[in-house]
Structure formats: C-alpha cells, structure tokens
Scaffold this motif. Structure first.
Motif, PDB file in Angstrom:
ATOM      1  N   VAL A 243       0.835  -1.205   0.000  1.00 61.76           N
ATOM      2  CA  VAL A 243       0.000   0.000   0.000  1.00 61.76           C
ATOM      3  C   VAL A 243       0.869   1.254   0.000  1.00 61.76           C
ATOM      4  CG1 VAL A 243      -1.716   1.319   1.280  1.00 61.76           C
ATOM      5  CG2 VAL A 243      -1.926  -1.170   1.117  1.00 61.76           C
ATOM      6  N   ALA A 244       0.639   2.114  -0.984  1.00 58.22           N
ATOM      7  CA  ALA A 244       1.346   3.400  -1.053  1.00 58.22           C
ATOM      8  C   ALA A 244       0.542   4.515  -0.411  1.00 58.22           C
ATOM      9  CB  ALA A 244       1.657   3.758  -2.505  1.00 58.22           C
ATOM     10  N   GLU A 245      -0.753   4.596  -0.748  1.00 63.44           N
ATOM     11  CA  GLU A 245      -1.646   5.612  -0.195  1.00 63.44           C
ATOM     12  C   GLU A 245      -2.994   4.974   0.077  1.00 63.44           C
ATOM     13  OE1 GLU A 245      -1.377   9.870  -1.716  1.00 63.44           O
ATOM     14  OE2 GLU A 245      -0.709   8.743  -3.476  1.00 63.44           O
ATOM     15  N   VAL A 246      -3.709   5.521   1.061  1.00 64.26           N
ATOM     16  CA  VAL A 246      -5.031   5.001   1.376  1.00 64.26           C
ATOM     17  C   VAL A 246      -5.873   6.100   2.009  1.00 64.26           C
ATOM     18  CG1 VAL A 246      -4.300   4.148   3.640  1.00 64.26           C
ATOM     19  CG2 VAL A 246      -6.321   3.153   2.561  1.00 64.26           C
ATOM     20  N   GLU A 247      -7.164   6.037   1.749  1.00 63.73           N
ATOM     21  CA  GLU A 247      -8.112   6.940   2.398  1.00 63.73           C
ATOM     22  C   GLU A 247      -9.356   6.136   2.753  1.00 63.73           C
ATOM     23  OE1 GLU A 247      -8.788  10.896   3.857  1.00 63.73           O
ATOM     24  OE2 GLU A 247      -7.030   9.872   3.021  1.00 63.73           O
ATOM     25  N   ILE A 248      -9.851   6.362   3.960  1.00 62.68           N
ATOM     26  CA  ILE A 248     -11.051   5.681   4.446  1.00 62.68           C
ATOM     27  C   ILE A 248     -12.196   6.683   4.526  1.00 62.68           C
ATOM     28  CG2 ILE A 248     -12.094   4.418   6.360  1.00 62.68           C
ATOM     29  CD1 ILE A 248      -9.947   2.803   5.028  1.00 62.68           C
ATOM     30  N   VAL A 249     -13.342   6.308   3.974  1.00 63.08           N
ATOM     31  CA  VAL A 249     -14.538   7.151   4.084  1.00 63.08           C
ATOM     32  C   VAL A 249     -15.698   6.289   4.578  1.00 63.08           C
ATOM     33  CG1 VAL A 249     -13.786   8.699   2.241  1.00 63.08           C
ATOM     34  CG2 VAL A 249     -15.278   6.771   1.695  1.00 63.08           C
ATOM     35  N   GLY A 250     -16.673   6.934   5.180  1.00 62.99           N
ATOM     36  CA  GLY A 250     -17.870   6.234   5.611  1.00 62.99           C
ATOM     37  C   GLY A 250     -18.921   6.246   4.512  1.00 62.99           C
ATOM     38  N   VAL A 251     -19.562   5.097   4.317  1.00 61.00           N
ATOM     39  CA  VAL A 251     -20.640   5.005   3.324  1.00 61.00           C
ATOM     40  C   VAL A 251     -21.895   4.465   4.015  1.00 61.00           C
ATOM     41  CG1 VAL A 251     -19.066   4.690   1.382  1.00 61.00           C
ATOM     42  CG2 VAL A 251     -19.917   2.694   2.607  1.00 61.00           C
ATOM     43  N   PRO A 252     -23.069   4.828   3.520  1.00 57.74           N
ATOM     44  CA  PRO A 252     -24.312   4.413   4.181  1.00 57.74           C
ATOM     45  C   PRO A 252     -24.486   2.894   4.221  1.00 57.74           C
ATOM     46  CG  PRO A 252     -24.711   6.175   2.599  1.00 57.74           C
ATOM     47  CD  PRO A 252     -23.319   5.706   2.365  1.00 57.74           C
TER      48      PRO A 252
ATOM     49  N   THR B 265     -20.480   2.261   7.250  1.00 60.77           N
ATOM     50  CA  THR B 265     -19.366   1.312   7.320  1.00 60.77           C
ATOM     51  C   THR B 265     -18.162   1.929   6.609  1.00 60.77           C
ATOM     52  OG1 THR B 265     -20.121   0.202   5.301  1.00 60.77           O
ATOM     53  CG2 THR B 265     -20.805  -0.760   7.418  1.00 60.77           C
ATOM     54  N   PRO B 266     -16.940   1.536   6.990  1.00 58.88           N
ATOM     55  CA  PRO B 266     -15.742   2.082   6.349  1.00 58.88           C
ATOM     56  C   PRO B 266     -15.532   1.502   4.945  1.00 58.88           C
ATOM     57  CG  PRO B 266     -15.263   1.145   8.527  1.00 58.88           C
ATOM     58  CD  PRO B 266     -16.613   0.670   8.139  1.00 58.88           C
ATOM     59  N   HIS B 267     -15.117   2.348   4.039  1.00 57.69           N
ATOM     60  CA  HIS B 267     -14.772   1.958   2.670  1.00 57.69           C
ATOM     61  C   HIS B 267     -13.367   2.479   2.395  1.00 57.69           C
ATOM     62  CE1 HIS B 267     -16.142   1.005  -1.587  1.00 57.69           C
ATOM     63  NE2 HIS B 267     -14.973   1.591  -1.785  1.00 57.69           N
ATOM     64  N   ALA B 268     -12.487   1.617   1.875  1.00 55.78           N
ATOM     65  CA  ALA B 268     -11.089   1.992   1.639  1.00 55.78           C
ATOM     66  C   ALA B 268     -10.839   2.269   0.163  1.00 55.78           C
ATOM     67  CB  ALA B 268     -10.157   0.886   2.116  1.00 55.78           C
ATOM     68  N   PHE B 269     -10.155   3.358  -0.112  1.00 58.01           N
ATOM     69  CA  PHE B 269      -9.621   3.651  -1.437  1.00 58.01           C
ATOM     70  C   PHE B 269      -8.099   3.513  -1.340  1.00 58.01           C
ATOM     71  CE2 PHE B 269     -13.758   5.510  -1.648  1.00 58.01           C
ATOM     72  CZ  PHE B 269     -14.139   5.398  -2.974  1.00 58.01           C
ATOM     73  N   VAL B 270      -7.531   2.652  -2.169  1.00 59.60           N
ATOM     74  CA  VAL B 270      -6.130   2.268  -2.013  1.00 59.60           C
ATOM     75  C   VAL B 270      -5.359   2.500  -3.308  1.00 59.60           C
ATOM     76  CG1 VAL B 270      -4.564   0.308  -1.628  1.00 59.60           C
ATOM     77  CG2 VAL B 270      -6.618   0.580  -0.214  1.00 59.60           C
ATOM     78  N   VAL B 271      -4.193   3.124  -3.170  1.00 60.97           N
ATOM     79  CA  VAL B 271      -3.213   3.226  -4.250  1.00 60.97           C
ATOM     80  C   VAL B 271      -2.076   2.270  -3.910  1.00 60.97           C
ATOM     81  CG1 VAL B 271      -1.617   4.723  -5.505  1.00 60.97           C
ATOM     82  CG2 VAL B 271      -3.788   5.651  -4.656  1.00 60.97           C
ATOM     83  N   LEU B 272      -1.786   1.335  -4.806  1.00 66.51           N
ATOM     84  CA  LEU B 272      -0.723   0.362  -4.565  1.00 66.51           C
ATOM     85  C   LEU B 272       0.624   0.909  -5.015  1.00 66.51           C
ATOM     86  CD1 LEU B 272      -2.502  -2.913  -5.759  1.00 66.51           C
ATOM     87  CD2 LEU B 272      -2.152  -2.141  -3.398  1.00 66.51           C
ATOM     88  N   ARG B 273       1.671   0.403  -4.397  1.00 66.77           N
ATOM     89  CA  ARG B 273       3.024   0.759  -4.819  1.00 66.77           C
ATOM     90  C   ARG B 273       3.306   0.168  -6.195  1.00 66.77           C
ATOM     91  NH1 ARG B 273       6.624  -0.159   0.721  1.00 66.77           N
ATOM     92  NH2 ARG B 273       5.668   1.539   1.914  1.00 66.77           N
TER      93      ARG B 273
ATOM     94  N   ALA C 200     -15.270  -2.811   2.223  1.00 60.90           N
ATOM     95  CA  ALA C 200     -14.971  -2.884   0.793  1.00 60.90           C
ATOM     96  C   ALA C 200     -13.720  -2.074   0.502  1.00 60.90           C
ATOM     97  CB  ALA C 200     -16.148  -2.378  -0.028  1.00 60.90           C
ATOM     98  N   VAL C 201     -13.039  -2.441  -0.578  1.00 61.29           N
ATOM     99  CA  VAL C 201     -11.814  -1.758  -1.005  1.00 61.29           C
ATOM    100  C   VAL C 201     -11.934  -1.426  -2.487  1.00 61.29           C
ATOM    101  CG1 VAL C 201      -9.310  -1.915  -1.278  1.00 61.29           C
ATOM    102  CG2 VAL C 201     -10.415  -2.986   0.707  1.00 61.29           C
ATOM    103  N   THR C 202     -11.643  -0.181  -2.828  1.00 61.91           N
ATOM    104  CA  THR C 202     -11.575   0.234  -4.226  1.00 61.91           C
ATOM    105  C   THR C 202     -10.130   0.601  -4.540  1.00 61.91           C
ATOM    106  OG1 THR C 202     -13.843   1.100  -4.209  1.00 61.91           O
ATOM    107  CG2 THR C 202     -12.374   1.887  -5.960  1.00 61.91           C
ATOM    108  N   PHE C 203      -9.562  -0.042  -5.553  1.00 61.14           N
ATOM    109  CA  PHE C 203      -8.191   0.262  -5.953  1.00 61.14           C
ATOM    110  C   PHE C 203      -8.219   1.372  -7.008  1.00 61.14           C
ATOM    111  CE2 PHE C 203      -8.042  -4.096  -4.399  1.00 61.14           C
ATOM    112  CZ  PHE C 203      -6.957  -4.055  -3.549  1.00 61.14           C
ATOM    113  N   VAL C 204      -7.438   2.416  -6.787  1.00 57.65           N
ATOM    114  CA  VAL C 204      -7.400   3.570  -7.682  1.00 57.65           C
ATOM    115  C   VAL C 204      -5.959   3.901  -8.024  1.00 57.65           C
ATOM    116  CG1 VAL C 204      -9.571   4.547  -6.832  1.00 57.65           C
ATOM    117  CG2 VAL C 204      -7.418   5.177  -5.727  1.00 57.65           C
ATOM    118  N   ASP C 205      -5.776   4.610  -9.139  1.00 64.98           N
ATOM    119  CA  ASP C 205      -4.425   5.017  -9.555  1.00 64.98           C
ATOM    120  C   ASP C 205      -3.911   6.184  -8.729  1.00 64.98           C
ATOM    121  OD1 ASP C 205      -4.322   3.053 -11.516  1.00 64.98           O
ATOM    122  OD2 ASP C 205      -5.229   4.358 -13.023  1.00 64.98           O
ATOM    123  N   GLU C 206      -4.830   7.055  -8.309  1.00 67.37           N
ATOM    124  CA  GLU C 206      -4.447   8.182  -7.477  1.00 67.37           C
ATOM    125  C   GLU C 206      -5.656   8.657  -6.683  1.00 67.37           C
ATOM    126  OE1 GLU C 206      -3.080  11.387  -9.864  1.00 67.37           O
ATOM    127  OE2 GLU C 206      -4.935  11.561 -11.025  1.00 67.37           O
ATOM    128  N   LEU C 207      -5.386   9.386  -5.612  1.00 67.00           N
ATOM    129  CA  LEU C 207      -6.432   9.938  -4.772  1.00 67.00           C
ATOM    130  C   LEU C 207      -6.649  11.406  -5.130  1.00 67.00           C
ATOM    131  CD1 LEU C 207      -5.315   8.449  -1.322  1.00 67.00           C
ATOM    132  CD2 LEU C 207      -7.203   7.657  -2.755  1.00 67.00           C
TER     133      LEU C 207
END
Length: 522
Positions: free
Chosen positions: A443-452, A459-467, A493-500
């Motif tokens: 994991v290079a970067e991550v952000e957690i947000v709450g979703v309904p 519940t927490p939802h993760a957006f992750v940028v991989l190294r 849940a986890v969503t993989f993204v290229d950038e935040l």
C-alpha cells in the motif's frame, strides 16, 4: 518604547546583519539578502506609483518563485494586504477571490495568464494586471517595473493588528472564506516556530510547500528571520526534490503527508543517493506512523509533526520530542511522533472539549473537538461576520477536528468531526484505519470514508493506491486490518485507484471519494 510585532521587523534585522548572505535560489537566479530586499523595495515603489495605498489588497497567483516570495515583503511594507491565491483553483475561483477580497492589483505567473484573461472582464475592481514572468498584451511587466523603479517609497506606520494577509480556504464544499491574518499573528507564529524548530544562520530551506498555503506556514518570513536561504521549487517532483537536497545542501523542508508518501515510495533510481539528516516538518493532515518510520529509518531524516489551520496562522501544536521518547523502539516512537502534540509556547491555549464545552479526560480514548484561543488566532473571516461568529463567537476558535488527549497531555487527531464514521453505535477513526493499512507492504496511499449502511448506519470503505509493481486483493487488505484492529473498524470494501483526489495543499478530497464509494455500491 514598544514597537509593533511584525515579521517585517525580522526582515529589517536580517538585512542589516546578513545582507551579503545568500537569500534566494530560484533555478539559475541567486540573490543575496541585500539584492533581494532591494528588489522588494523597488516593487514597493512601483506599486505605490500604481496607486496602491495602505489597506489596499494585492493578489498573487503564482507557484514558489522569487517573485512570489518578494510579494510577502513588498506588499506588506506598504501597509497593503497580500492575498496569495491557490493557483490550482479554477478561473471562476480566481475571479471570486479577487472580487471578494477587493484586490485592485493582480500579479500572475505566466502559467496562469490565460486563465486570468478568460475571466478578466469579471473583475471590474482590478486596476492593474501584472505578469510576474513573460509578457502579454494588456499586462504590466514585473521585471521591467522593478528595473525602472527607484528603491525608495513612502513607509506608513503599521500597527501589529493591521492586516498582513488574507488567505482563502480551499473551498472544497463551499465558497472559499478569507482568513484575516495580522502582523501580530504572523510574528508570533514565526517566533514560536523558531523556538521549537530552530534554523541556523545560513541553513537552506527547500520550498516543497506552496507559499500560498497559510503563507507557506509562515516560513516565507521564518526562514528570513533566521537568515536562512530560500531554495524555490515551482513543482513538487520527487526526482527534483532529491536532486536539490543534494546539490543545494538542503537542511530542512515542510511538506504535507501526501508529499512525504511520494518521497518515501520513490524508486531507488529516482532517489539516487539520499542525503541523511534532513529535517522535515509535516502538517496539513495526520501523518501515518509508517511513513515517519520509513523516512527516519531508511532515509535518516528527522520528522516533526505540527498541527494548525489557516485560521491559526497556522501552528498551534508541535509534537515536541521528550527524553523518554528516545528510548522507545522505532515503531512505537513513530506512533508517538504522528500525534499532534502540545501547544507552542507562543500559540496560546488549546482545549479538547465535548459537546457541552467540558474538557475531555486525558485517557487517550474520549473524543472531543480541538478549540484554541491565543496570539495566532485569526482576526476573523473577511467580509463574513456570520462565519466568524460561528467559528469563534464564544471566544474560542472551533477547529472541527475530533481528537483525544493522552495521559502525557499530547493531543491526537482521530478525524474531522464530520468525517468520524459511526458504525453500529461505535466511533471509527479513519486515521487509525489508514495508518494500519499503510503498514501493508503493497500500500502506497489510502483513504477511508464512511458510506451508508442499512444495518450499521455507516461502514468504512477503503480507497487504495498500490506501490508500483506490487499487488494486493480486497480480502487480503480487509484481513490485514482485522488482524490488527477491532473487527468493526475494518473496511467492508476496497476500491483500488491510480491516485487519490487532492487539493493543492495535499489534502484528500473525501467528498469526491464518498461519491465514488456510493456509486460502486449501487
């Protein structure tokens, strides 16, 4: 015998004692302090010739260049008010800020001349448009104006409660608000910064932080007060940062955690030979302990976390090291260093309070809101008395940051109050979950947000940028968190993204991510 507190007085001292010392490096341009202040005086004289008077506002839209730095002296010493604008905003935002602030002169870097021209007819109060670099029809040439002016101008009497700057907030969810910073605010922040984070004469500071962001955390004046050298950096690029650290013998820099992550994750061929001993001041968002541990352990740098807001000029706490911290294992020490810390000697009083205004116990668990009062708190929001009253009507500035206080008195932010995730009646700190995921090697970067959630509320939802070159799966990352934290804190849940998505100051735009998370659930 009293004289007004102002960062301009620190500049007077440095000019007198260190005029021959190198002040500014901007590409091939190198200026001594005498040359730098001569240019500032000439621009002050030119502005006065253009009709700028005490109390007038002068806006700038520029990256970290020598001209932008000169504005932090040339405009205030006229008694005028500087409005440094976030250059990554839209042309419509430029027009709004210029009009709202009442700026009569707008100075723009060549990269943004076309953007301003596109909305020029929407800024009827502007009398003069100045091109910092390059030439363009209908624009005054900054360098030509300096060359033509004499270094003499009429200096007004300046009070310490006079406005120094108006700094506009990012405005990610509403129109930007203009934060009024006085000469006293900036002077006290400068003094406090040098008390807790000393700079030696001649040490070299790299401008990895935008100067427009809370006046570069007041380092626009702090470096000068210490007779250090400003090394300008127009765009943050890891390869350029590492090169300038080597070539210019950089001793310290400021950076948001997102910038530190980009440096920590830079490949070996980008980093080259990493120079140890660099002092890094980080703020803008809670840094992850894993990032601090890597920069200190692998790079040999020293990371200090400070906390504040544009509205507090900006520093109100520093994670000051204690002798007992030195004996902690590196991972535990990094966890402590990631906290917001304690009040600066000059900043004023900080309290973490509950909804009734009572201080929370120092148990490291009970959440409250950070509130502050003291020397660095803004005068208010420009032309917005209602917002001013909401933020500080009870005599305390309410930060909107949710924090705990540890038994040693060190505060630690757990989230923005509006971003705390309440799942099944339990509070979840997105910062805690993010810090855990950043310890995963992929994991290079991550952000957690709450979703309904119909069952849990949120519940927490993760957006992750991989190294680069690394891989991970959603179940793997969820299990990684569940093995280290209470199960209810793990993302569902986890969503993989290229950038935040980020603001110009490196803060993650959570509202953008929430929209993406909700769409992914439909």
């Amino acid at each position: 015998m009293q004289t007004p507190l102002s960062p301009l007085d620190f500049a007077r001292r440095t000019r007198r004692l260190h005029g021959a010392r190198e002040a500014v490096v901007d590409g091939s341009l190198r200026l001594t302090y005498e040359q730098f202040f001569d240019r500032c005086d000439r621009w002050s004289a030119a502005l006065q010739g253009l009709g700028v008077r005490q109390g007038d506002r002068v806006a700038t839209i520029a990256p970290n260049t020598h001209a932008q730095l000169e504005s932090f002296y040339a405009v205030p010493q006229l008694g005028a008010v500087l409005v440094p604008v976030n250059y990554r905003l839209t042309p419509d935002d430029f027009a709004y800020i210029v009009n709202h602030s009442g700026s009569t002169v707008v100075c723009v870097h060549s990269d943004y001349l076309a953007d301003v021209d596109a909305v020029r007819d929407q800024m009827p109060g502007v009398r003069h448009f100045v091109a910092f670099e390059g030439t363009r029809d209908g624009w005054l040439d900054y360098e030509a104006a300096i060359a033509a002016a004499e270094a003499r101008f009429s200096r007004p009497e300046i009070g310490e409660l006079d406005l120094l700057t108006i700094n506009y907030t990012s405005g990610t969810t509403a129109r930007p608000k203009g934060v009024m910073i006085t000469h006293r605010n900036a002077a006290m922040n400068t003094i406090g910064t040098l008390l807790h984070l000393p700079i030696a004469v001649g040490e070299r500071y790299l401008w990895t932080l935008p100067m427009f962001h809370a006046n570069g955390w007041t380092y626009t004046w702090t470096v000068t007060a210490a007779a250090g050298t400003h090394v300008c950096l127009r765009r943050v690029d890891p390869a350029t940062v590492f090169r300038l650290i080597r070539d210019e013998h950089v001793a310290l820099m400021c950076a948001a955690p997102t910038v530190l992550i980009s440096l920590a994750n830079a490949p070996a061929e980008t980093r080259g030979d990493v120079v140890p001993g660099v002092r890094v001041i980080t703020a803008g968002a809670p840094p992850a302990a894993a990032t601090i541990e890597r920069l200190e352990g692998e790079f040999g740098w020293e990371v200090t976390h400070v906390y504040g807001l544009t509205e507090t000029a900006p520093f109100i706490t520093v994670c000051a090291p204690l002798p007992e911290h030195a004996d902690l294992p590196p991972a535990e020490r990094a966890v402590v260093k990631a906290r917001q810390g304690v009040e600066l000697l000059t900043s004023g009083e900080l309290r973490v309070v509950d909804a009734e205004g009572n201080e929370v116990p120092a148990d490291g668990q009970t959440l409250g809101e950070i509130t502050v009062r003291g020397n660095v708190v803004m005068e208010g929001y420009y032309n917005d008395p209602e917002a001013t009253k909401r933020a500080m009507g009870d005599g305390w500035f309410h930060s909107g940051d949710a924090a705990v206080v540890h038994p040693d008195g060190y505060a630690e932010i757990r989230d923005r109050i509006k971003d705390v995730i309440i799942s099944g009646g339990e509070n979840i700190s997105s910062v805690e979950v993010e810090g855990t995921l950043l310890r995963h090697p992929a994991v290079a970067e991550v952000e957690i947000v709450g979703v309904p959630s119909e069952r849990w509320g949120e519940t927490p939802h993760a957006f992750v940028v991989l190294r680069p070159g690394e891989s991970a799966t959603e179940p793997e990352l969820i299990a990684f968190v569940r093995d280290r934290l209470a199960h209810f804190k793990a993302p569902r849940a986890v969503t993989f993204v290229d950038e935040l998505p980020k603001t110009a100051t490196g803060k993650i735009q959570k509202y953008v991510l929430r929209g993406g998370a909700n769409l992914s659930r439909q």
